[in-house]
Each structure stands twice: as structure tokens, then as C-alpha cells.
Design a protein around this motif. Sequence first.
Motif, short mmCIF file in Angstrom:
data_model
loop_
_atom_site.label_atom_id
_atom_site.label_comp_id
_atom_site.label_asym_id
_atom_site.label_seq_id
_atom_site.Cartn_x
_atom_site.Cartn_y
_atom_site.Cartn_z
N GLN A 131 5.98 0.38 -7.99
CA GLN A 131 6.65 -0.71 -7.29
C GLN A 131 8.02 -0.28 -6.79
OE1 GLN A 131 6.56 -3.70 -10.36
NE2 GLN A 131 4.52 -4.46 -9.76
N ARG A 140 9.96 1.57 1.42
CA ARG A 140 9.70 0.42 2.29
C ARG A 140 8.34 0.51 2.97
NH1 ARG A 140 15.58 -0.22 5.41
NH2 ARG A 140 16.85 -0.39 3.50
N VAL A 141 7.38 1.11 2.27
CA VAL A 141 6.00 1.16 2.74
C VAL A 141 5.07 0.96 1.54
CG1 VAL A 141 6.44 2.72 4.69
CG2 VAL A 141 5.84 3.66 2.45
N LYS A 142 3.86 0.52 1.83
CA LYS A 142 2.84 0.40 0.79
C LYS A 142 2.05 1.69 0.73
CE LYS A 142 -0.65 -2.83 -0.96
NZ LYS A 142 0.11 -3.06 -2.21
N THR A 156 -3.24 4.03 1.22
CA THR A 156 -3.04 3.50 2.55
C THR A 156 -2.86 4.68 3.51
OG1 THR A 156 -0.64 3.41 2.31
CG2 THR A 156 -1.90 1.47 1.57
N ASN A 209 -3.46 0.76 -2.24
CA ASN A 209 -4.17 -0.52 -2.33
C ASN A 209 -4.91 -0.54 -3.66
OD1 ASN A 209 -3.49 -1.72 0.18
ND2 ASN A 209 -4.91 -0.32 1.22
N ARG A 210 -4.59 -1.47 -4.51
CA ARG A 210 -5.15 -1.51 -5.86
C ARG A 210 -5.97 -2.77 -6.05
NH1 ARG A 210 -1.57 -1.68 -11.46
NH2 ARG A 210 -3.30 -1.37 -12.93
N GLY A 250 0.28 6.20 2.63
CA GLY A 250 0.13 6.86 1.33
C GLY A 250 -0.51 8.22 1.45
N GLU A 305 7.59 2.31 -3.83
CA GLU A 305 7.23 1.64 -2.58
C GLU A 305 8.41 0.85 -2.02
OE1 GLU A 305 3.71 -0.47 -3.87
OE2 GLU A 305 2.39 1.01 -2.95
#
Length: 303
Positions: free
Chosen positions: A38, A45-47, A59, A50-51, A62, A41
Amino acid sequence: MDYFLAVQAFNRIVETGSFVKAAAQLDLHPNAVTKLMQALEAHLRVKLLNRTTRRVALTGEGSVYYERMSRVLDQWLEVESEMAVAHSNPRGTIRVDMGTTIATHLVIPALPEFNRRYPNIQIEIGASDRTADLASESIDCVIRGGDLQDSSLIARRLGSLDFITCATPAYLATHPLLSHPAQLEDDHCVVRYFFPTSGKHNRIEFIRGDEQVSVQGNHVVAVNDSNGYLAAGLAGLGVIHTLRFMVQAHVDSGVLTPVLEDWSARTNTLSVVYMPNRHLSVRVRAFVDWLVEHFAAHPHVLP
């Protein structure tokens, strides 16, 4: 946020596909790994991931971050290791995996020499006929025979092993003279081997000049372990086709008799394999280099 630890945690999650496994490898609580992700990320400032309850997926951002940071992390860890551990005295634990007979016949008997050279390295050996997963099981390197199926892995050749076909004198005395592999389908029995993971039965490939014969063989017993395979052959349960180093002592003593000697089989290439994006520590490199040296000098290993 411990940025270094967060990047390590991210890479381990990607490689194992699990927050829990990544936490176990880093000796952290799973909640701590979640908080690190957390924070990472939020920092970027990006994801990145995906969990869901069943899987973890990268992603697009990612994937790019993992590809670049895995190389950076490898270099970072290499520098840390080289600064903390003298190359002449590596220490720590390495995890390796190999087939049972490779371990018992070729590697373990020679380990005292490795231990004398590197007394501060501990080796955990997984010995079985199954195919281990380097990433999810956190294995440093494996010894594998045959062609490498996963092109993303790095392999260093150790040599090749040849095969021999043989049976007990008692078995041969009660069966017709064996002169052609095709007889194994009708007049003779083989000990059949099936693969532990897939359950698929192995076929035996014979070559003589331009003639090639593939045999499955009539059988009364099938096993999925190489030691069990040899035990069945020694019990007179059929003809066995196996690596020469496993049975040479039995052939020399007369317990087993070679058959179909004018037929040959393709040699089995042996390699030590590791992941390209995993930090190859000083101690793992020392073990890999020792394996290459040891197998090059072994009398049962061909160039």
C-alpha cells in the motif's frame, strides 16, 4: 516506508503469486507485506497489483515496474552481499533440488569436499523425482536432466549421462533370448516408469544405425521413483532401461546383465538451472561453480 524492503516484498509477491508466501520468505507478517505494498503504490501513485481472493496479478504499470526493478534489485543485493561477505568465505544456507539418484549417487557422496572448501555454507537438498518450482518454493537452483522446457530459466551444462538396458540373470534364464527391442512388447516384461507429476508412462527409445524403435513394453509393475525402479529390476520383475551410473556396480558384480548392447539411446543432458531474475548470491555461485567442476571430473558423466 522501508523502500528497499517494499521492493523486495513486491518482487517476491510477483514470483510466488502470493502475499502469504512472500511474507514467509521475508520472515514478515502478511499484514506487514500488505502495508508495504500500500505504501509503495502510494509512493509511486500507481496501482501495481490486482488482488482477488484467489490470485494476484500484475497491472500494466506493475509489469513495467517489475521488469526494471528486478534488475535493479539484483544489482543492489549483489553489492550488499559482496560488501558483507568476503568471496573467499561465503556463508549461509542455499536450497537446491535434484532427482533422488542424482543426489544419492553423484552429489551427496562428494559434498564433504565442498564442505571442506566452504565450511560456512549449509545446503538443504530436496531429493525426489518430481519437478520443483523454483519461484514458488524459493529454491536457489535445481539439477535437471533433458531439454529445458522453460526458456526463461538459465541453465549451465554439467555434462550428459548414458543409458544401459539390463536384467537379472534369473529373469533372463526364464525368458527367450532378447535380440530386438520389439520383443519387450510381447516376449518380455519391462519395469515401467511413470512421471510423478503427470502420471504419464515413459517410453524407451532405441537406435541402431538408421533404425529407431520406440517401446512402451509389457509390464507387471510400474513405479514413479528411480530408486523403486532399480529395486524392481534387481528383484527380477523385468528388464530395466536406466542411467548407467545407477547400475554399473551391479553390472560389474554380475547381479545385472546388459542386454540389447548393439542398440543405443540418446544421452540425457544434465544442467544446473536457476532463475534469471533471482539474485545469485556468492554462496549459490560458489555451489554452481563447484557442481560444474565436480561433474566435469566424474567418471560416469560424459562431456
